[in-house]
Design a protein around this motif. Structure first.
Motif, PDB file in Angstrom:
ATOM      1  N   SER A  73       4.339  -0.177   8.367  1.00 14.90           N
ATOM      2  CA  SER A  73       4.796  -0.032   6.956  1.00 14.90           C
ATOM      3  C   SER A  73       6.029  -0.495   6.680  1.00 14.90           C
ATOM      4  N   HIS A  74       6.480  -0.540   5.470  1.00 17.66           N
ATOM      5  CA  HIS A  74       7.858  -0.987   5.061  1.00 17.66           C
ATOM      6  C   HIS A  74       7.906  -2.460   5.474  1.00 17.66           C
ATOM      7  N   CYS A  75       6.882  -3.107   5.619  1.00 24.36           N
ATOM      8  CA  CYS A  75       6.746  -4.812   5.835  1.00 24.36           C
ATOM      9  C   CYS A  75       5.717  -5.395   5.337  1.00 24.36           C
ATOM     10  N   GLU A 116      -0.717   6.466   6.265  1.00 28.18           N
ATOM     11  CA  GLU A 116       0.154   7.278   7.237  1.00 28.18           C
ATOM     12  C   GLU A 116       1.354   6.584   7.801  1.00 28.18           C
ATOM     13  N   GLN A 117       1.396   5.345   7.733  1.00 24.72           N
ATOM     14  CA  GLN A 117       2.653   4.466   8.136  1.00 24.72           C
ATOM     15  C   GLN A 117       2.913   4.918   9.830  1.00 24.72           C
ATOM     16  N   ALA A 118       1.882   5.275  10.532  1.00 23.58           N
ATOM     17  CA  ALA A 118       1.791   5.352  11.927  1.00 23.58           C
ATOM     18  C   ALA A 118       0.611   5.082  12.426  1.00 23.58           C
ATOM     19  N   GLY A 138      10.912   5.846  -8.280  1.00 28.40           N
ATOM     20  CA  GLY A 138      11.739   5.689  -7.522  1.00 28.40           C
ATOM     21  C   GLY A 138      11.626   6.413  -6.308  1.00 28.40           C
ATOM     22  N   GLU A 139      10.507   6.543  -5.516  1.00 29.25           N
ATOM     23  CA  GLU A 139      10.553   7.144  -4.250  1.00 29.25           C
ATOM     24  C   GLU A 139      11.513   6.502  -3.140  1.00 29.25           C
ATOM     25  N   GLU A 140      11.381   5.241  -3.232  1.00 31.19           N
ATOM     26  CA  GLU A 140      12.101   4.671  -2.165  1.00 31.19           C
ATOM     27  C   GLU A 140      13.836   4.777  -2.182  1.00 31.19           C
ATOM     28  N   LEU A 141      14.380   4.772  -1.006  1.00 33.11           N
ATOM     29  CA  LEU A 141      15.944   5.014  -1.082  1.00 33.11           C
ATOM     30  C   LEU A 141      16.199   3.821  -1.908  1.00 33.11           C
ATOM     31  N   PHE A 195       0.841  -1.104   0.023  1.00 36.40           N
ATOM     32  CA  PHE A 195      -0.068  -0.128   0.011  1.00 36.40           C
ATOM     33  C   PHE A 195       0.610   1.325  -0.020  1.00 36.40           C
ATOM     34  N   ASP A 196       2.120   1.196   0.390  1.00 33.55           N
ATOM     35  CA  ASP A 196       2.878   2.551   0.683  1.00 33.55           C
ATOM     36  C   ASP A 196       3.215   2.800  -0.967  1.00 33.55           C
ATOM     37  N   GLY A 197       2.341   3.989  -0.924  1.00 31.77           N
ATOM     38  CA  GLY A 197       2.627   4.618  -2.363  1.00 31.77           C
ATOM     39  C   GLY A 197       1.472   4.089  -3.303  1.00 31.77           C
TER      40      GLY A 197
HETATM   41 MN    MN Z   1       8.024   4.053   1.807  1.00 29.13          MN
END
Ligand code: MN
Ligand code: HGY
Ligand code: MN
Length: 426
Positions: free
Chosen positions: A391-393, A198-200, A130-133, A96-98
């Protein structure tokens, strides 16, 4: 404006999420790293989906996939509203992130098509590249390009497999060149809008549908290189060691202590993380001679960032002396804190009230493309809740209903921008 969420809407959103989720490294879901084959397949699917929604598609110089819903005006260079997010993921990230933001942007297009609404400006639906690191030590490639923040030094960076960043951007359709100025039509851009999970935990805790983002924190990343001396783990005495990993341990502990102290004292968001570390030669019977680590800083205020960095430098000096190691710090990326546009915040809040979507003002700890877009155009952002704030998981989750509610707020905002644009034209 029709405020009810149709079943067809949530079904379409669910399909978009599930379809994009199929483009992942099979053994490490959900992994769709920028430039990977999974990313390219997802881009192909997204382009087809954009075209099916009536958008005319292109990849811009920055490598962004742009779908345009043309304005009803025959002006040569009409005003524009940008609406989008990103489909690349972190390694073993979520669905879902993005992606939620791209699905919500498509819902705005479907609403306009279904209700046969033609806007007085071009609506650009964007998958920002490429939004992510990434392995080149930078992020937000496409939105940085739009903002004139892609340098030749970044493009010349080479990853461990020998791939040059500029070459990769060109390979997926961008120019691969630098961008030192914002896009040439920046003065024509009325608004850039993004929906994101929100990722929080705060929206879920307050049982609210939408957060109107007030600001995006500054993000600063540094490489930490620690050089000691590799040696035999049995014969190298404890007193003569130059153990780079023990020096790194001092720094990791110290970073956490300083960050906790600052985050506790400052009522604005602050976080510092060392989440990536490589040990060389990395053998069980060898005293570590070299450590490469990455420090990731998030600071809502420059004051807290500068405070942290002064203490961090002392910490490194101390670790270097006590462990007899050389320590070098290099800045990899810097993005200042980005306040959101006041007028757009008001429009988004009003759209939430009008559509019966509960909302509150909110700031966060994550970086987003919208931070870079805000450097050259009015930018606004909304968060939707995600389960347990994860998030990021792979456990990352939100519902299609939550995305649909967020899209109602975006639709309301876009329609109000259209009303105001028509008035100013009249
Ligand atoms: Mn992200
Ligand atoms: O790192 C971030 O905050 C974003 O998820 N790229
Ligand atoms: Mn994101």
């Amino acid at each position: 404006m029709n405020n009810t969420i149709a079943l067809s809407q949530t079904t379409r959103i669910t399909d978009t999420i599930n379809q994009l989720a199929t483009f992942t490294e099979p053994e490490r879901p959900h992994t769709r790293l920028v430039f990977s084959s999974e990313f390219e397949q997802a881009r192909l699917w997204l382009r087809e989906t954009f075209v099916a929604a009536g958008l005319s598609c292109h990849v811009d110089a920055g490598g962004n996939l742009v779908g345009v819903l043309k304005a009803r005006t025959d002006e040569p260079c009409p005003d524009k509203v940008l609406l989008g997010s990103h489909i690349d993921t972190v390694p073993a990230g979520g669905r879902f992130d993005g992606i939620a933001g791209v699905a919500a942007a498509l819902e705005v297009v479907h609403y306009l098509n279904t209700n046969e609404i033609k806007l007085p400006f071009d609506l650009e639906i964007v998958d920002y590249l490429g939004e992510e690191l990434n392995v080149w030590g930078t992020s937000c490639l496409g939105s940085r390009h739009m903002a004139g923040l892609i340098t030749s030094e970044m493009l010349e960076r080479v990853d461990p497999d020998g791939r040059k960043l500029g070459t990769e951007i060109a390979r997926i359709g961008g120019s691969g060149g630098t961008s030192e100025e914002p896009r040439s039509d920046a003065s024509q851009i009325i608004a850039c809008l993004e929906l994101h999970i929100e990722q929080a935990k705060s929206l879920e805790k307050q049982n609210l549908d939408v957060g109107i983002v007030t600001s995006i924190p500054g993000i600063y990343r540094y490489s930490i290189s620690i050089t000691g001396q590799a040696g035999h783990s049995g014969t190298t005495t404890m007193t003569e060691r130059r153990d780079a990993l023990v020096a790194a341990a001092d720094i990791i502990q110290g970073v956490s202590a300083i960050a906790n102290q600052i985050a506790g004292a400052d009522n604005q968001h602050f976080a510092a993380t060392i989440g990536k570390i490589d040990v060389f030669p990395n053998g069980a019977a060898i005293v570590p001679g070299q450590v490469e680590a990455t420090l990731d800083l998030r600071a809502a205020s420059d004051h807290s960032r500068l405070n942290f960095f002064a203490e961090f430098e002392n910490l490194c000096t101390q670790a270097s002396k006590s462990r007899n190691c050389e320590i070098n710090i290099k800045q990899l990326a810097a993005a200042a804190a980005a306040p959101m546009n006041d007028e757009l915040m008001k429009l988004l809040a009003t759209a939430a009230v009008k559509t019966g979507v509960s909302s509150t003002k909110i700031s966060g700890g994550a970086g987003h493309d919208t931070a870079h877009l805000s450097r050259f155009a009015p930018a606004g952002m909304i968060f939707i809740p995600c389960r347990d704030g994860l998030s990021h998981c792979p456990e990352e989750f939100t519902t299609s209903e939550a995305i649909a509610k967020g899209s109602l707020v975006l639709i309301g905002c876009v329609l109000e921008l259209a009303r105001r644009t028509s008035l100013t034209r009249a």
